[in-house]
Design an enzyme around this catalytic site. Structure first.
Site, PDB file in Angstrom:
ATOM      1  N   ASP A  67       0.835  -1.055  -0.034  1.00 13.42           N
ATOM      2  CA  ASP A  67      -0.034  -0.053   0.140  1.00 13.42           C
ATOM      3  C   ASP A  67       0.953   1.523  -0.104  1.00 13.42           C
ATOM      4  O   ASP A  67       2.156   1.203   0.302  1.00 13.42           O
ATOM      5  CB  ASP A  67      -0.922   0.144   1.085  1.00 13.42           C
ATOM      6  CG  ASP A  67      -0.403  -0.709   2.440  1.00 13.42           C
ATOM      7  OD1 ASP A  67       0.846  -0.606   2.545  1.00 13.42           O
ATOM      8  OD2 ASP A  67      -1.081  -0.972   3.381  1.00 13.42           O
ATOM      9  N   ASP A 136      -7.734  -2.569  13.948  1.00 15.23           N
ATOM     10  CA  ASP A 136      -9.341  -2.933  13.707  1.00 15.23           C
ATOM     11  C   ASP A 136      -9.448  -4.000  12.775  1.00 15.23           C
ATOM     12  O   ASP A 136     -10.334  -4.352  12.145  1.00 15.23           O
ATOM     13  CB  ASP A 136      -9.888  -1.707  12.925  1.00 15.23           C
ATOM     14  CG  ASP A 136      -8.881  -1.162  11.642  1.00 15.23           C
ATOM     15  OD1 ASP A 136      -8.053  -1.786  11.147  1.00 15.23           O
ATOM     16  OD2 ASP A 136      -9.425  -0.097  11.265  1.00 15.23           O
ATOM     17  N   HIS A 138      -7.564  -4.691   9.990  1.00 12.83           N
ATOM     18  CA  HIS A 138      -7.386  -4.608   8.301  1.00 12.83           C
ATOM     19  C   HIS A 138      -5.931  -5.328   8.137  1.00 12.83           C
ATOM     20  O   HIS A 138      -5.196  -5.430   8.827  1.00 12.83           O
ATOM     21  CB  HIS A 138      -7.058  -2.979   8.041  1.00 12.83           C
ATOM     22  CG  HIS A 138      -5.923  -2.351   8.762  1.00 12.83           C
ATOM     23  ND1 HIS A 138      -6.302  -0.996   9.319  1.00 12.83           N
ATOM     24  CD2 HIS A 138      -4.489  -2.515   8.574  1.00 12.83           C
ATOM     25  CE1 HIS A 138      -4.876  -0.565   9.779  1.00 12.83           C
ATOM     26  NE2 HIS A 138      -4.007  -1.356   9.344  1.00 12.83           N
ATOM     27  N   GLU A 143      -9.666  -1.595   5.368  1.00 20.82           N
ATOM     28  CA  GLU A 143     -10.485  -1.386   6.586  1.00 20.82           C
ATOM     29  C   GLU A 143     -11.621  -2.078   6.946  1.00 20.82           C
ATOM     30  O   GLU A 143     -12.169  -2.693   5.717  1.00 20.82           O
ATOM     31  CB  GLU A 143     -10.665   0.225   6.698  1.00 20.82           C
ATOM     32  CG  GLU A 143      -9.616   1.191   6.456  1.00 20.82           C
ATOM     33  CD  GLU A 143      -8.721   1.198   7.954  1.00 20.82           C
ATOM     34  OE1 GLU A 143      -8.660   0.085   8.602  1.00 20.82           O
ATOM     35  OE2 GLU A 143      -8.143   2.326   8.088  1.00 20.82           O
TER      36      GLU A 143
HETATM   37  C1  F6R Z   1       1.373  -1.423   6.054  1.00 17.63           C
HETATM   38  C2  F6R Z   1      -0.021  -2.086   6.244  1.00 17.63           C
HETATM   39  C3  F6R Z   1      -0.858  -2.098   7.406  1.00 17.63           C
HETATM   40  C4  F6R Z   1      -0.019  -2.357   8.637  1.00 17.63           C
HETATM   41  C5  F6R Z   1      -0.968  -2.528  10.021  1.00 17.63           C
HETATM   42  C6  F6R Z   1      -0.085  -2.880  11.091  1.00 17.63           C
HETATM   43  O1  F6R Z   1       1.991  -1.617   4.920  1.00 17.63           O
HETATM   44  O2  F6R Z   1      -0.295  -2.736   5.143  1.00 17.63           O
HETATM   45  O3  F6R Z   1      -1.633  -2.961   7.267  1.00 17.63           O
HETATM   46  O4  F6R Z   1       0.660  -3.656   8.593  1.00 17.63           O
HETATM   47  O5  F6R Z   1      -1.420  -1.078  10.103  1.00 17.63           O
HETATM   48  O6  F6R Z   1       0.998  -1.574  11.400  1.00 17.63           O
HETATM   49  P1  F6R Z   1       2.075  -1.948  12.556  1.00 17.63           P
HETATM   50  O7  F6R Z   1       2.907  -3.015  11.932  1.00 17.63           O
HETATM   51  O8  F6R Z   1       2.925  -0.774  12.266  1.00 17.63           O
HETATM   52  O9  F6R Z   1       1.289  -2.341  13.679  1.00 17.63           O
END
Ligand code: F6R
Length: 261
Positions: A67, A136, A138, A143
């Site tokens: 992303d 959450d 995702h 989301e």
């Molecule tokens: C980032 C991504 C997000 C993160 C998620 C967890 O490329 O795809 O899904 O993996 O927000 O973030 P962290 O690892 O910072 O807790």
């Protein structure tokens, strides 16, 4: 879905790096799927060490990011391409030209998403996809409410995700972009192996849902229950809500040596 509970996040990173190293030995030109955020940082550090010791090489590998934020200036330190360059690309021997991400600054964002899907397909698909998970539920930036059949597209980040990510933006929620381009759930489901990493108590409920909850767009990561090859690697804190934790531990301890990930 295989669930591996490790004592520490460092151990989880080592196991993930082992899986990547094994893949690169079997297939030096493998296609890796890269997550950003804090969850994969230990894996990237571990890979960098292996490359510097000569036990692993990404020289022929290709990689696709999950992303990207929309609209961050090209030189913004939190633009995901810059994060990946800093944390992985410049630390290993991968060719930067072989690392791709969705273009969050494209004039035509919809066309950029279509082009990204085509690029992944043209590379033969992702062999091993690293994913983190949001509090959450995702994965990538799909989301809650995301279609489980979604493809790369623009999404609006939830307040919770923006607040979770404010730590990367000087604790200023307002500085976290509202929009992103993200691989869809169906895009991630096309990867041949998905390795989900989570650490810390804050991820406990999301980990419980992805492994043990009903499949639902409300917890988009639960779609992974339908994937034939998922390895969930979590530390003790992230495993704290798992109902069948003892069973997952027994299973991993009794895992035959030949099986691998
Ligand atoms: C980032 C991504 C997000 C993160 C998620 C967890 O490329 O795809 O899904 O993996 O927000 O973030 P962290 O690892 O910072 O807790």
């Amino acid at each position: 879905m295989e669930v591996v509970i490790t004592e520490t996040a460092a151990e989880a990173a080592t196991l993930s790096a082992d899986a990547i190293e094994g893949l690169l030995q079997r297939r030096p030109d493998a296609v890796l799927g890269l997550a950003t955020g804090s969850s994969p940082l230990g894996v990237y550090r571990d890979l960098a060490l292996r490359v510097s010791h000569g036990s692993s090489s990404l020289a022929r590998a290709r990689a696709f990011m999950l992303d990207e934020y929309v609209g961050l200036p090209v030189d913004h330190p939190q633009r995901y391409r810059n994060v990946i360059d800093r944390e992985l690309v410049t630390q290993v021997d991968i060719d930067p030209a072989n690392v791709y991400g969705p273009d969050g600054n494209a004039e035509d964002l919809t066309a950029a998403c279509v082009a990204y899907e085509e690029a992944i397909a043209a590379a033969g698909g992702v062999d091993l996809q690293i994913v983190g998970i949001g509090t959450d539920g995702h994965i990538a930036f799909n989301e809650p409410g995301s279609s489980l059949a979604s493809r790369t597209r623009i999404k609006t980040l939830t307040r919770q995700t923006r607040s979770d990510n404010a730590r990367f933006f000087g604790d200023d929620v307002g500085a976290v972009p509202q929009h992103c381009l993200t691989q869809g759930i169906a895009t991630i489901m096309d990867a041949r192996h998905v390795v989900l990493l989570a650490a810390g108590r804050g991820k406990g409920e999301a980990v419980h849902q992805v492994v043990e909850g009903p499949i639902s767009a409300m917890w988009p990561a639960t779609a992974l229950q339908m994937h034939p090859h998922v390895t969930v690697i979590v530390d003790l804190a992230a495993a704290s809500r798992l109902q069948l934790a003892a069973y997952y531990k027994d299973t991993y301890e009794a895992k035959p040596d030949w099986q691998g990930f």
